[in-house]
Design an enzyme around this catalytic site. Sequence first.
Site, PDB file in Angstrom:
ATOM      1  N   SER A 187       0.804  -1.232   0.000  1.00  0.00           N
ATOM      2  CA  SER A 187       0.000   0.000   0.000  1.00  0.00           C
ATOM      3  C   SER A 187       0.829   1.269   0.000  1.00  0.00           C
ATOM      4  CB  SER A 187      -0.917   0.001   1.230  1.00  0.00           C
ATOM      5  OG  SER A 187      -0.168  -0.336   2.388  1.00  0.00           O
ATOM      6  N   ARG A 188       2.069   1.171   0.466  1.00  0.00           N
ATOM      7  CA  ARG A 188       2.884   2.392   0.641  1.00  0.00           C
ATOM      8  C   ARG A 188       4.349   2.091   0.357  1.00  0.00           C
ATOM      9  NH1 ARG A 188       3.282   3.695   6.083  1.00  0.00           N
ATOM     10  NH2 ARG A 188       2.126   1.913   6.870  1.00  0.00           N
ATOM     11  N   VAL A 206       0.316 -10.118   8.100  1.00  0.00           N
ATOM     12  CA  VAL A 206       1.116 -11.311   7.800  1.00  0.00           C
ATOM     13  C   VAL A 206       1.533 -12.096   9.042  1.00  0.00           C
ATOM     14  CG1 VAL A 206       1.977 -10.516   5.564  1.00  0.00           C
ATOM     15  CG2 VAL A 206       3.217  -9.886   7.653  1.00  0.00           C
ATOM     16  N   ASN A 265       7.575  -7.928   1.642  1.00  0.00           N
ATOM     17  CA  ASN A 265       8.055  -6.560   1.854  1.00  0.00           C
ATOM     18  C   ASN A 265       7.535  -5.942   3.155  1.00  0.00           C
ATOM     19  OD1 ASN A 265       8.774  -3.636   0.875  1.00  0.00           O
ATOM     20  ND2 ASN A 265       6.571  -3.607   1.272  1.00  0.00           N
ATOM     21  N   SER A 270      17.422  -5.730   4.957  1.00  0.00           N
ATOM     22  CA  SER A 270      17.921  -4.371   5.239  1.00  0.00           C
ATOM     23  C   SER A 270      19.420  -4.446   5.499  1.00  0.00           C
ATOM     24  CB  SER A 270      17.230  -3.824   6.484  1.00  0.00           C
ATOM     25  OG  SER A 270      17.897  -2.676   6.967  1.00  0.00           O
ATOM     26  N   TYR A 288      14.835  -5.165  15.040  1.00  0.00           N
ATOM     27  CA  TYR A 288      14.722  -5.033  13.574  1.00  0.00           C
ATOM     28  C   TYR A 288      15.887  -5.733  12.865  1.00  0.00           C
ATOM     29  CZ  TYR A 288      14.173  -2.551   9.086  1.00  0.00           C
ATOM     30  OH  TYR A 288      14.021  -2.225   7.754  1.00  0.00           O
ATOM     31  N   ALA A 296      17.735  -8.132  13.981  1.00  0.00           N
ATOM     32  CA  ALA A 296      17.599  -9.591  14.142  1.00  0.00           C
ATOM     33  C   ALA A 296      16.570 -10.136  13.149  1.00  0.00           C
ATOM     34  CB  ALA A 296      17.176  -9.926  15.574  1.00  0.00           C
ATOM     35  N   LYS A 356      15.777  -8.874  10.270  1.00  0.00           N
ATOM     36  CA  LYS A 356      16.280  -8.757   8.890  1.00  0.00           C
ATOM     37  C   LYS A 356      17.440  -9.732   8.633  1.00  0.00           C
ATOM     38  CE  LYS A 356      13.371  -5.625   7.522  1.00  0.00           C
ATOM     39  NZ  LYS A 356      12.372  -5.965   6.484  1.00  0.00           N
ATOM     40  N   ILE A 371      16.028   4.490   2.374  1.00  0.00           N
ATOM     41  CA  ILE A 371      15.136   4.755   1.243  1.00  0.00           C
ATOM     42  C   ILE A 371      14.043   5.710   1.746  1.00  0.00           C
ATOM     43  CG2 ILE A 371      13.646   3.708  -0.520  1.00  0.00           C
ATOM     44  CD1 ILE A 371      16.615   2.705  -0.582  1.00  0.00           C
TER      45      ILE A 371
END
Length: 247
Positions: A16-17, A66, A92, A144, A157, A159, A161, A190
């Site tokens: 969505s974004r 998810v 994603n 990432s 985060y 861990a 990734k 990004i």
Amino acid sequence: MNLQLNGLVAVVTGGSRGIGLAICKALAAEGADVAVLYASNAEKAEAAAAACAACGVRAKAYPCRVENSTEAAQTVKDILADFGRIDILVNNAGITRDKLVNGMRDADFDDVIDVNLRGAFHMLRAVYPLMAKQRSGRILNISSVAGLSGNAGQTNYAASKAGLIGMTKSAARELAARGVTCNAIAPGFIATDMTEKFAQDEKTLAAIPVRRMGTPDEVAALAAYLCSPHAAYITGEVIRIDGGMMM
Ligand code: NAP
């Protein structure tokens, strides 16, 4: 280069974004039908599906948290019922709950692992038998640079990734002989909602050799290539797209 995605069906979580939206649009522009998955932002997801459909492909938005395995499995069934097949999965969807270790609550750790890592596993498990049976498929996990190098304030985060990278390589080994590739992209900074607070941060920009944040479209172009038939001989790979930050 024509990426030859005509007639293929793509599923993009967090479509969505941000990066997910750019990937949905890039895949649609190359001819793929797109299932746009989102957590709660129905309006943006519907707009993303409409933008894809404007490319002349089929596109539909599906709510799918998810981290909920039942919801993930049911959404894949619904997509199959609507589109008839699934050729591409882009994991994603992702969140952050940044805190230094001594201030990080159990929920901060669990929520990030649940969405970023467990969620990707739920989606992978749901498409695995279909892709193995049809002897073709593309799975792309958005990791990432934090998963490669770590980042202060992001133990949860990073861990998640890093875990995605291990999952990518394991799935790649399991599925390689079936014509299914599994790769990861490791973006640096990004420009999206997730990194809004860093957009004008001079210290952040100074750490990036190209001296700017990347754009979602730049990530999407790489993603579309990795999801195409041209990338059949690339699997188990992790590709950084970070303006040279980690070289
Ligand atoms: P974003 O702009 O914050 O968008 C996040 C997307 O994930 C939205 O579509 C959101 O849906 C969806 N989402 C959030 N929680 C979810 C859940 N529980 N279940 C399903 N979907 C959920 O993020 P982004 O910057 O585009 O990041 C996309 C991916 O790239 C993430 O995995 C992120 O970790 C990774 N990444 C980003 C950067 C960066 O600099 N931006 C760098 C490295 C890696 P709703 O719209 O419905 O909320």
